[in-house]
Motif scaffolding. Structure first.
Motif, PDB file in Angstrom:
ATOM      1  N   ALA A  19      14.799 -56.003 -18.205  1.00  0.00           N
ATOM      2  CA  ALA A  19      15.173 -54.813 -18.973  1.00  0.00           C
ATOM      3  C   ALA A  19      14.260 -54.651 -20.180  1.00  0.00           C
ATOM      4  O   ALA A  19      13.830 -53.535 -20.504  1.00  0.00           O
ATOM      5  N   VAL A  20      13.939 -55.744 -20.862  1.00  0.00           N
ATOM      6  CA  VAL A  20      13.040 -55.696 -22.013  1.00  0.00           C
ATOM      7  C   VAL A  20      11.634 -55.282 -21.572  1.00  0.00           C
ATOM      8  O   VAL A  20      10.937 -54.549 -22.280  1.00  0.00           O
ATOM      9  N   ALA A  21      11.219 -55.728 -20.385  1.00  0.00           N
ATOM     10  CA  ALA A  21       9.891 -55.381 -19.874  1.00  0.00           C
ATOM     11  C   ALA A  21       9.840 -53.973 -19.305  1.00  0.00           C
ATOM     12  O   ALA A  21       8.753 -53.500 -18.936  1.00  0.00           O
ATOM     13  N   GLY A  22      10.989 -53.288 -19.217  1.00  0.00           N
ATOM     14  CA  GLY A  22      11.018 -51.936 -18.679  1.00  0.00           C
ATOM     15  C   GLY A  22      10.891 -51.892 -17.173  1.00  0.00           C
ATOM     16  O   GLY A  22      10.442 -50.884 -16.622  1.00  0.00           O
ATOM     17  N   GLY A  23      11.278 -52.968 -16.488  1.00  0.00           N
ATOM     18  CA  GLY A  23      11.156 -53.036 -15.039  1.00  0.00           C
ATOM     19  C   GLY A  23      12.488 -52.869 -14.327  1.00  0.00           C
ATOM     20  O   GLY A  23      13.493 -52.463 -14.927  1.00  0.00           O
ATOM     21  N   HIS A  24      12.486 -53.208 -13.037  1.00  0.00           N
ATOM     22  CA  HIS A  24      13.676 -53.099 -12.198  1.00  0.00           C
ATOM     23  C   HIS A  24      13.846 -54.391 -11.409  1.00  0.00           C
ATOM     24  O   HIS A  24      12.882 -55.126 -11.182  1.00  0.00           O
ATOM     25  N   ASP A  37       7.151 -52.896  -4.236  1.00  0.00           N
ATOM     26  CA  ASP A  37       6.200 -53.047  -5.334  1.00  0.00           C
ATOM     27  C   ASP A  37       6.725 -52.444  -6.632  1.00  0.00           C
ATOM     28  O   ASP A  37       6.215 -52.741  -7.709  1.00  0.00           O
ATOM     29  N   ARG A  38       7.725 -51.560  -6.539  1.00  0.00           N
ATOM     30  CA  ARG A  38       8.296 -50.942  -7.743  1.00  0.00           C
ATOM     31  C   ARG A  38       9.233 -51.885  -8.482  1.00  0.00           C
ATOM     32  O   ARG A  38       9.567 -51.639  -9.643  1.00  0.00           O
ATOM     33  N   PHE A  39       9.688 -52.941  -7.823  1.00  0.00           N
ATOM     34  CA  PHE A  39      10.594 -53.892  -8.476  1.00  0.00           C
ATOM     35  C   PHE A  39       9.783 -54.947  -9.208  1.00  0.00           C
ATOM     36  O   PHE A  39       8.931 -55.607  -8.607  1.00  0.00           O
ATOM     37  N   ALA A  40      10.055 -55.085 -10.497  1.00  0.00           N
ATOM     38  CA  ALA A  40       9.326 -56.085 -11.274  1.00  0.00           C
ATOM     39  C   ALA A  40       9.671 -57.487 -10.817  1.00  0.00           C
ATOM     40  O   ALA A  40       8.812 -58.377 -10.805  1.00  0.00           O
ATOM     41  N   VAL A  41      10.928 -57.688 -10.422  1.00  0.00           N
ATOM     42  CA  VAL A  41      11.419 -59.024 -10.104  1.00  0.00           C
ATOM     43  C   VAL A  41      12.305 -58.960  -8.869  1.00  0.00           C
ATOM     44  O   VAL A  41      13.075 -58.014  -8.697  1.00  0.00           O
ATOM     45  N   LYS A  42      12.191 -59.979  -8.027  1.00  0.00           N
ATOM     46  CA  LYS A  42      13.146 -60.185  -6.940  1.00  0.00           C
ATOM     47  C   LYS A  42      13.744 -61.570  -7.113  1.00  0.00           C
ATOM     48  O   LYS A  42      13.014 -62.561  -7.220  1.00  0.00           O
TER      49      LYS A  42
END
Length: 332
Positions: free
Chosen positions: A52-57, A183-188
């Motif tokens: 969330a801090v990194a602005g990802g999903h 590829d749109r997800f910052a983390v799995k």
């Protein structure tokens, strides 16, 4: 609620030790609050907060009943933000996600009715159950923070976090997520089952989810995101990330390696992870800690490697072993 420091930092401003400590305290307080609902999973909670801090999903691949929905709701409650839940099914339409334009006969105009994607925290439950057309409705909003309906663009606002889930066990009636969407997800990552101590606490509550206290607001999270952009990344560490990503493309078991978006995600996540630790700079350990959850789901393995039981996580793990670590603490 944690008071914010007087000094703010822009996207390119340097971060001070004081600001890094405040950011760490704010993240730790939010993690403590979320642990009321998700017990025994501190690292997963911190990983989601860092995203969330990194602005990802976040993409959670987990079996049913491990607390994926509770995690998303607890995060929204802790930061006093709005949340929504989209249950993905084969008959779900793109307009059910983004919203639709409806003609108002009384006023003689078309009005946009916003869909559930217009929230600070959006839980996309069992995302692989929807058709590819509906899955693609999330692509624009995850990348651009906006949706386009009938030629008109609507911003979803900030902060914006998608927590998508998929069931790795059930395959009937599911559609594999395309590489462009993964590829749109910052983390799995996954939550997994609780340990014995956490399981005992859950059983004593008799399935009652404890109330999650509100410990920050959306403005605080936006400030944390700005602080994340001010975390120092040395040229040596930037080169280290580049070498890791390049190695993922050259690995013999890999047909498609990590993208440029993946490299950027690793840098942003490592910066956010430094904030979790209260540091204004990234270290090699930050990069190594997050390489697997950030890069592994972006790899497409060769069919022969998959048949032999090779996993993307194992490939990234071997790359971490083979790639020399920069001899610095990251503050230089």
């Amino acid at each position: 609620m944690t008071p914010e420091p007087q000094l703010t930092v822009g996207p390119t401003g340097p971060l001070t030790e004081e600001q890094a400590r405040w950011a760490s305290d704010a993240i730790r307080t939010a993690a403590d609050a979320i642990e009321h609902a998700i017990q025994g999973k501190r690292r997963v909670i911190e990983l989601v907060l860092a995203t969330a801090v990194a602005g990802g999903h976040v993409l959670l691949e987990d079996v049913p009943g491990t607390g994926k929905t509770a995690l998303a709701r607890a995060l929204a409650k802790a930061m006093q933000g709005t949340s929504s839940r989209i249950q993905f099914t084969p008959d779900l339409l793109p307009g059910d996600v983004t919203g639709i334009t409806v003609y108002d006969q009384k006023q003689g105009i078309f009005e946009f009715h916003a869909g559930p994607v217009f929230a600070n925290v959006v839980l996309a439950d069992e995302i692989n159950r929807a058709s590819p057309k509906t899955q693609s409705a999330l692509l624009e909003v995850m990348e651009e923070r906006q949706v386009t309906v009938d030629g008109t663009t609507h911003a979803v606002g900030e902060p914006f976090l998608v927590i998508a889930t998929q069931n790795p066990v059930e395959q009937a009636g599911t559609y594999r997520l395309p590489e462009a969407q993964l590829d749109r997800f910052a983390v799995k990552t996954s939550i997994g089952y609780p340990d014995d101590a956490a399981m005992m606490r859950i059983l004593q509550q008799r399935s009652r989810v404890p109330e999650v206290p509100t410990v920050m607001n959306v403005g605080t999270l936006i400030q944390l995101q700005a602080f994340g952009r001010g975390v120092h990344l040395s040229p040596l560490l930037a080169e280290y990330v580049s070498r890791l990503v390049e190695a993922s493309r050259r690995a013999g078991e890999v047909r498609l390696g990590a993208s440029v978006r993946g490299a950027l995600a690793l840098v942003r996540m490592a910066s956010a992870w430094a904030l979790v630790a209260g540091r204004p700079y990234v270290t090699p350990d930050d990069v190594r800690e997050l390489a697997i959850p950030v890069l592994a789901h972006r790899l497409v393995l060769e069919p022969e490697a998959e048949f032999d039981g090779v996993t993307a996580e194992a490939v990234i793990g071997q790359i971490l072993v083979d790639t020399p670590i920069p001899q610095e603490n990251g503050a230089a």
